[in-house]
Design a protein around this motif. Structure first.
Motif, PDB file in Angstrom:
ATOM      1  N   LYS A  48      38.149  46.249  27.565  1.00  0.00           N
ATOM      2  CA  LYS A  48      38.738  46.144  28.900  1.00  0.00           C
ATOM      3  C   LYS A  48      39.768  47.243  29.130  1.00  0.00           C
ATOM      4  O   LYS A  48      39.857  47.795  30.232  1.00  0.00           O
ATOM      5  CB  LYS A  48      39.385  44.766  29.062  1.00  0.00           C
ATOM      6  N   SER A  51      37.926  50.397  29.903  1.00  0.00           N
ATOM      7  CA  SER A  51      37.410  50.353  31.286  1.00  0.00           C
ATOM      8  C   SER A  51      38.534  50.672  32.275  1.00  0.00           C
ATOM      9  O   SER A  51      38.346  51.430  33.225  1.00  0.00           O
ATOM     10  CB  SER A  51      36.860  48.969  31.632  1.00  0.00           C
TER      11      SER A  51
ATOM     12  N   ASP B   9      23.793  38.932  41.268  1.00  0.00           N
ATOM     13  CA  ASP B   9      24.271  40.098  40.508  1.00  0.00           C
ATOM     14  C   ASP B   9      23.815  39.968  39.057  1.00  0.00           C
ATOM     15  O   ASP B   9      23.322  40.899  38.452  1.00  0.00           O
ATOM     16  CB  ASP B   9      25.806  40.168  40.550  1.00  0.00           C
ATOM     17  N   LEU B  26      32.153  36.144  34.301  1.00  0.00           N
ATOM     18  CA  LEU B  26      31.658  37.045  35.358  1.00  0.00           C
ATOM     19  C   LEU B  26      31.881  36.433  36.740  1.00  0.00           C
ATOM     20  O   LEU B  26      32.201  37.139  37.698  1.00  0.00           O
ATOM     21  CB  LEU B  26      30.188  37.385  35.119  1.00  0.00           C
ATOM     22  N   LYS B  29      35.274  37.037  37.872  1.00  0.00           N
ATOM     23  CA  LYS B  29      35.463  38.410  38.368  1.00  0.00           C
ATOM     24  C   LYS B  29      34.900  38.576  39.777  1.00  0.00           C
ATOM     25  O   LYS B  29      34.945  39.664  40.345  1.00  0.00           O
ATOM     26  CB  LYS B  29      34.747  39.398  37.435  1.00  0.00           C
ATOM     27  N   TYR B  31      31.600  38.007  40.721  1.00  0.00           N
ATOM     28  CA  TYR B  31      30.170  38.317  40.825  1.00  0.00           C
ATOM     29  C   TYR B  31      29.375  37.059  41.157  1.00  0.00           C
ATOM     30  O   TYR B  31      29.796  35.935  40.877  1.00  0.00           O
ATOM     31  CB  TYR B  31      29.649  38.933  39.511  1.00  0.00           C
ATOM     32  N   ALA B 332      30.272  39.794  28.886  1.00  0.00           N
ATOM     33  CA  ALA B 332      30.873  39.741  30.221  1.00  0.00           C
ATOM     34  C   ALA B 332      31.698  40.998  30.481  1.00  0.00           C
ATOM     35  O   ALA B 332      31.616  41.596  31.569  1.00  0.00           O
ATOM     36  CB  ALA B 332      31.737  38.488  30.363  1.00  0.00           C
ATOM     37  N   ALA B 333      32.483  41.441  29.492  1.00  0.00           N
ATOM     38  CA  ALA B 333      33.303  42.652  29.670  1.00  0.00           C
ATOM     39  C   ALA B 333      32.404  43.869  29.893  1.00  0.00           C
ATOM     40  O   ALA B 333      32.706  44.741  30.721  1.00  0.00           O
ATOM     41  CB  ALA B 333      34.204  42.863  28.451  1.00  0.00           C
ATOM     42  N   ASP B 336      30.659  43.622  33.377  1.00  0.00           N
ATOM     43  CA  ASP B 336      31.670  43.931  34.394  1.00  0.00           C
ATOM     44  C   ASP B 336      31.888  45.452  34.485  1.00  0.00           C
ATOM     45  O   ASP B 336      31.855  46.027  35.582  1.00  0.00           O
ATOM     46  CB  ASP B 336      32.978  43.209  34.032  1.00  0.00           C
ATOM     47  N   LEU B 339      28.843  47.080  36.064  1.00  0.00           N
ATOM     48  CA  LEU B 339      28.688  46.837  37.501  1.00  0.00           C
ATOM     49  C   LEU B 339      29.691  47.665  38.305  1.00  0.00           C
ATOM     50  O   LEU B 339      29.413  48.057  39.438  1.00  0.00           O
ATOM     51  CB  LEU B 339      28.853  45.345  37.815  1.00  0.00           C
ATOM     52  N   LYS B 340      30.852  47.936  37.701  1.00  0.00           N
ATOM     53  CA  LYS B 340      31.858  48.755  38.401  1.00  0.00           C
ATOM     54  C   LYS B 340      31.465  50.216  38.416  1.00  0.00           C
ATOM     55  O   LYS B 340      31.859  50.965  39.297  1.00  0.00           O
ATOM     56  CB  LYS B 340      33.213  48.616  37.703  1.00  0.00           C
TER      57      LYS B 340
END
Lengths: 88, 455
Positions: A48, A51, B9, B26, B29, B31, B332-333, B336, B339-340
Motif C-alpha cells: 500500500k 502504491s 468491478d 475491496l 474501497k 468498488y 485486495a491491495a 486496488d 484498478l487505480k
C-alpha cells in the motif's frame, strides 16, 4: 518544485500514521524507526505504501524493491523516492 | 434474492475467509464487488484453531466486534505430545493482548460473510462459478445458479478465486501440483463431553472450558502422523492426520470408518485418555486424502488465487485461516492498485507472487515431517517470507515447530540468516509437563515413547 527528502519523510509519516497507526502519537515514528523488521508495517502495508508513493510522486518502483532493504525507515523511503524522481 | 448483475468491478469466487476478506476490503474501497458462493452458509468445514494475530485482520474487516460477540472458546496455547514428551506453550507469553480462539468454522465463516455483505459486497449463495475467460482488459466468469438452473456470465475487470479445494482457476488452467512430500489422509469428527488439557499440565472436564481456557492438543502418531484435539463451544474437534503408509494399518482396525476412527483416537497418546468418557457425534465424520498441493502460478492476467484455492499443506501450524486472511488482504491491495493504474497490472501480479509464494513455502517447510523436503530451493524462497515477518511472528513459528519435531526443517533458514528471531527466546515453552486431573493428585497416564504408527 521537486519534493525534498524532508518533505517526503513528512508526507510518508502522515500517511503511515493515518493508514496503519490511527490514534498513535506522531512522536512514535522518527526517521530511523524500523518499520518492517520491528513489525510496525507488515508486508501488505508495504504494497500500500508503494502504491501511495507511485500515485503521489508519479514514479514506478520494481516488485523486488518491496523489501526492508529499501523501505525499512522513513529515511530509506525518502532516499528511494528521491532517486526515482531525479531526472533520468 | 435480487438478480445477479451482468457486470462488476471484481468477482470473488467463494465465500470462505479468503474470499470474504478480499471482497470486504475491496467493497470498503468503493468498488462494485460480486461474490459467488456455491453452498449456503453456515456450511461444514474444518480448521478451527486460530492464532492471536488474526485479530488485526478482523480490525481491517470491521468484524472484530461481531467475532467477540459470538463468544467462541478462548484458548491459552498449545500442548504437544511428541515422541514420549509433553510440551506446553502459552500464547500470552508472546505479548498478545487479544486471545487466540477455537472456533466453529461454520459460524465463524458465516459471520465474516455477513460482515462483507454489510460492507457492500453483493453476495449470491448457491451459485457455482464454472470457468473464467479473458479478453483484453475484460474478464468473464460463467456460473450456474443452482436455485434457478440458469447458466449465465458476469463481465468484470478482476477475479479473485477463493474457491478452496475446488480451485476453479487453478484446475481450469492446469496450475495445481500435488505435493509428493506430503502424502497424507485425514479423518475427523466431533466429540461431546470428555476432558481437555489446560496450562500447567491440568486436565479438566469440558464444563470448565470457559473458566479454565483449553490448549490445542497435538499428539504425534508414529514418525509422520498426528492427531488434533480442539475443544469448542459444544463439542471437541478431533482429527487424525496419517501418512499414506499408515493407511493399511488404519483400515485393519475396524469394520467401518467410524470404528477405525474411534480406534485411531483411542490409541493416540494423551488424546485417547482425554476422550475416555466422550461420545462421538453421530453421522458427522469427514475425510480427505492426498490433500497437499501448490500452484505453479498464483496470479495472472486479471486474476488472483487466495486461501486454499492457492495452496494447502498439513494443518499442523494452525495457519490455514491466517493464510486465508493474508492472501485475501494481499490480493485486495493488489487489485486496488491495479484498478487505480491499469498500466501496473503486471507489476501487481509480480508483487502478489513475491509476497505469497515465500509465505506458502515457509508454512510448507514448517509443516513437513522431519527431513522430508525434496525442493532444496525452498529454503532461499522461504527466507524471504521469514525476513518480512515481525520478530514475534518468527519466534512464535519457531516455538510451535519446536513443540513437535518440525523445527528441524527451519534450522537451515537460521543457518543462512542468523539475524532471524527464530533462535532467540525460543525456549518459551515448558518441557516434560506432568499431566494431572483437576481436583486430583493422580498423574495422568504418561505418553508412551516411540509409538509405532497407529498401533
Amino acid at each position: 518544485m521537486q519534493a525534498t527528502e524532508a518533505d517526503i519523510k513528512e508526507t510518508v509519516k502522515d500517511y503511515i500514521l493515518s493508514e496503519f497507526l490511527p490514534g498513535e502519537s506522531p512522536d512514535a515514528l522518527d526517521d530511523s524507526t524500523l518499520l518492517i523488521t520491528s513489525g510496525v508495517l507488515d508486508s501488505i502495508a508495504t504494497v500500500k505504501i508503494v502504491s501511495f508513493l507511485e500515485e503521489k510522486y508519479g514514479i514506478e518502483l520494481e516488485a523486488h524493491e518491496l523489501s526492508p532493504e529499501y523501505l525499512n525507515t522513513l529515511s530509506d523511503i525518502a532516499r528511494l523516492v528521491t532517486a526515482r524522481i531525479a531526472p533520468k | 434474492m435480487s438478480p445477479i448483475p451482468a457486470k462488476a468491478d471484481v468477482v470473488v469466487i467463494g465465500g470462505g475467509p479468503a474470499g470474504s476478506t478480499a471482497a470486504n476490503l475491496l467493497a470498503q474501497k468503493g468498488y462494485d464487488v460480486v461474490l459467488l458462493e456455491k453452498t449456503t452458509h453456515p456450511r461444514v468445514t474444518v480448521g478451527e484453531s486460530l492464532l492471536p494475530h488474526f485479530w488485526k485482520y478482523l480490525d481491517a474487516l470491521g468484524a472484530a466486534d461481531d467475532i467477540r460477540d459470538a463468544a467462541f472458546v478462548k484458548k491459552s496455547g498449545g500442548t504437544a505430545v511428541w515422541r514420549g514428551m509433553v510440551r506446553q506453550m502459552r500464547l500470552m507469553d508472546f505479548g498478545y493482548s487479544r486471545p487466540p480462539l477455537h472456533v466453529e468454522r461454520g459460524e465463524f465463516d458465516h459471520i465474516l460473510l455477513k460482515v462483507a455483505e454489510r460492507m457492500g459486497v453483493k453476495v449470491f449463495e448457491r451459485v457455482v462459478a464454472r470457468k473464467i475467460a479473458s479478453n483484453g482488459s475484460q474478464r468473464r466468469v460463467s456460473y450456474g445458479n443452482l436455485e434457478t438452473g440458469e447458466e449465465a456470465e458476469i463481465t468484470c475487470r478482476f477475479i479473485v478465486d477463493g474457491s478452496g479445494q475446488t480451485g476453479v482457476i487453478a484446475n481450469q488452467l492446469g496450475f495445481r501440483e500435488f505435493d509428493r512430500d506430503l502424502r497424507f489422509m485425514s479423518v475427523w469428527g466431533y466429540f461431546e463431553n470428555g476432558d481437555y488439557a489446560a496450562q500447567g499440565g491440568l486436565v479438566c472436564p469440558m464444563e470448565k472450558r470457559y473458566e479454565i481456557p483449553p490448549t490445542t492438543v497435538q499428539a504425534g502418531i508414529g514418525d509422520w502422523g498426528w492427531c488434533w484435539h480442539i475443544p469448542q463451544k459444544e463439542s471437541t474437534s478431533v482429527g487424525l492426520v496419517l501418512a499414506l503408509s499408515q493407511q493399511a494399518e488404519f483400515k485393519a482396525r475396524g469394520a467401518n470408518l467410524e470404528e477405525r476412527f474411534l480406534e485411531g483416537c483411542r490409541r493416540a497418546p494423551v488424546v485417547g485418555e482425554l476422550l475416555r468418557d466422550a461420545t462421538l457425534v453421530p453421522d458427522a465424520l469427514y475425510g480427505i486424502r492426498d490433500f497437499a498441493y501448490h500452484p505453479t502460478q498464483l496470479a495472472g492476467e486479471g486474476w488472483y488465487l487466495v486461501g486454499d484455492a492457492a495452496a494447502f499443506v498439513d494443518p499442523i501450524n494452525s495457519a490455514g485461516v491466517l493464510t486465508a486472511f493474508y492472501t485475501g488482504s494481499a490480493a485486495a491491495a493488489c487489485v486496488d492498485g491495479s484498478l487505480k493504474n491499469e498500466s501496473r497490472i503486471d507489476y501487481y501480479t509480480k508483487v502478489y507472487s513475491r509476497l505469497v509464494r515465500p509465505r506458502l513455502t515457509l508454512f510448507r517447510l514448517s509443516a513437513l515431517p522431519e527431513g522430508q523436503n525434496t525442493y532444496q530451493e525452498d529454503y532461499q524462497i522461504a527466507l524471504k517470507a521469514a525476513r518480512l515477518d515481525s520478530a514475534v511472528e518468527q519466534e512464535l513459528l519457531m516455538v510451535q515447530t519446536r513443540l513437535t519435531d518440525r523445527s528441524l526443517n527451519l534450522a537451515p533458514l537460521v543457518a543462512i540468516d542468523s539475524g532471524l528471531a527464530y533462535n532467540t527466546h525460543s525456549n518459551r515453552y515448558k518441557e516434560n509437563i506432568q499431566l494431572t486431573r483437576l481436583d486430583s493428585d493422580e498423574p495422568f497416564p504418561a505418553p508412551v515413547a516411540g509409538l509405532q504408527s497407529v498401533a
